[in-house]
Write an enzyme that holds these catalytic residues in place. Structure first.
Site: not given
Length: 465
Positions: A69, A419
């Site tokens: 994934c 971030c």
């Protein structure tokens, strides 16, 4: 090879003849056979062929899709070690590489919830799902929808390949139930509900977005490539009947080449056009296009730290740069005299104003436009020099002219939420270059367990204070 450490982008690393090799899905202490898949001048990229001796810290993954994934690269690493690695990542970016002197490096704030923490997930329909190695020969030549259709996440680096997701430990469990129901409903009549062909731009079913809130509200957005009214109505009616708890059931007809819906009309099928999140008694409206931090519980902790660093007493003029939907601006407004928020996206500013009205907040002002064009010396002279600047820029950091404007404004405190610690370090160095500011403290916050991503909050204080 012996894996020695965790590294950038969720990789681990080992060394071959003084050259670094990055290896995904390895753990420090693993002894493994590694194949070189890419060689650059300064480093190599490898992949695990076999693990001869697993590290004592290695643990079993909790998801069947691990390693394929690409969403949770650190499932095999114990959470306390993930936190130490993220702490080190911030220290390396700021102190070792960025040469930023920080008086106090505070410990990382971990997430109490390490699974099912995301409030937003987006899935893609594909008529050419990614086949696992063990499936390739088994289904060779079989192009039937039962075999080839998938609904899930893009394979990293392959825009037209989608992994058919049967379970996901990131979003609320109801997300799995809704996704699987829609998938099975469409698979009962694949001619009526053809999954999208990303390369040839054909099909009906395009993407699916599911959003949840900590208050239990639920939004589902189904995106179609074309408008087949009968098929659309039948599917949405089935979803509404099966999941009566859905607060907002929406749909989009997106005929463009790309999947973004920012410029598309979002249409209401059932319920409200929005869901509501709550934070410390404040309500925030979230529409299909609204930005909101994807880990609601940790977003509260992040903003609480930012507010604490701001040291507000009730008399301050605060500038909230890159305000988004005004979450931070509204969150700190009760402890400030006035808050001015600036954001590039006009729709986000409308959300910010709506959120102020919703909460009876009257001391906020919001402006939409490119930050470097809005935040000028004239703007600062007109609206007043801020006592505190809170800035939460995108990963690329701040434009140099924005940094110049902040220096012109000369606030007593600058709270920098980031971030991306690397670009944060670059910007901090520019803000501190002439000695006007010192970095008093830094605190990382883990918003995304089992990934390498980390948020960080830094407080700069003007040296005359």
């Amino acid at each position: 090879m012996e894996i020695t450490d965790l590294a950038a982008e969720g990789n681990a690393l080992c060394r071959i003849d003084d050259m670094v090799m990055f290896v995904p899905f390895a753990a420090p202490g693993d002894r493994c056979t590694v194949q070189v898949v890419k060689k650059k001048r300064n480093f190599m990229q490898g992949r695990i062929v076999s693990i001869e001796s697993p590290s004592p810290i290695r643990k079993g993954p909790f998801c069947t899709h691990f390693t394929v994934c690409g969403g949770c690269k650190w499932q095999h690493i114990p959470y306390e070690i993930q936190l130490r690695a993220k702490e080190q990542q911030v220290t390396d970016a700021l102190v070792r590489l960025g040469k930023v002197e920080v008086e106090e490096m505070q410990p990382i704030l971990g997430s109490e919830q390490t699974e099912y923490y995301r409030n937003k997930l987006e899935f893609t329909f594909s008529n050419k799902r990614w086949l696992l190695p063990e499936e390739v020969q088994e289904v060779d030549g079989d192009f039937s929808p039962e075999v080839r259709y998938g609904l899930g996440f893009h394979i990293p680096g392959m825009f037209d390949k989608v992994l058919d997701i049967r379970e996901c430990h990131l979003g609320a469990k109801v997300s799995d139930e809704i996704r699987l129901f829609i998938r099975e409903y469409c698979m009962q009549d694949p001619e009526r509900y053809p999954f999208f062909d990303l390369r040839n731009q054909e099909g009906l079913m395009r993407t699916l977005m599911i959003r949840t809130t900590s208050t239990g509200e639920l939004m589902v957005v189904v995106v179609f490539f074309r408008d087949d009214v009968a098929a659309r109505e039948a599917l949405l009616a089935a979803v509404a009947e099966r999941f009566p708890q859905i607060t907002s059931l929406l749909y989009v007809i997106n005929t463009k080449c790309n999947d973004t819906i920012g410029d598309q009309e979002v249409l209401l099928y059932h319920g409200r056009e929005y869901i509501e999140e709550e934070m410390e008694g404040l309500k925030f409206k979230i529409g299909a296009k609204s930005f909101y931090q994807t880990n609601s519980r940790q977003a509260y902790q992040l903003y609480r730290i930012a507010r604490e660093f701001a040291g507000l007493t009730g008399d301050e003029l605060v500038y909230d740069l890159y305000t988004g939907t005004g979450t931070i601006a509204n969150f700190v407004a009760g402890q400030a005299h006035r808050v001015i928020g600036i954001e590039y996206v006009p729709e986000a500013i409308e959300d910010a104003r709506t959120n102020s009205l919703l909460n009876g907040i009257e001391n906020t002002l919001f402006y939409a436009g490119d930050m470097k064009d809005i935040l000028t010396n004239d703007f600062i002279e007109q609206h007043g020099r801020p006592d505190v600047v809170i800035t939460d820029p995108p990963r690329a950091g701040m434009h140099e002219s924005v940094i110049d404007a902040i220096l012109f404004a000369a606030p007593r405190r600058i709270v920098y939420v980031s971030c991306n610690p690397a670009t944060q370090a670059r910007d901090l160095a520019l803000l501190m270059a002439d000695g006007r500011y010192r970095a008093v403290k830094s605190r990382p916050v883990d918003m995304f367990p089992h990934t390498h991503h980390v948020e960080n909050v830094v407080l700069l204080v003007r040296n005359t204070e």
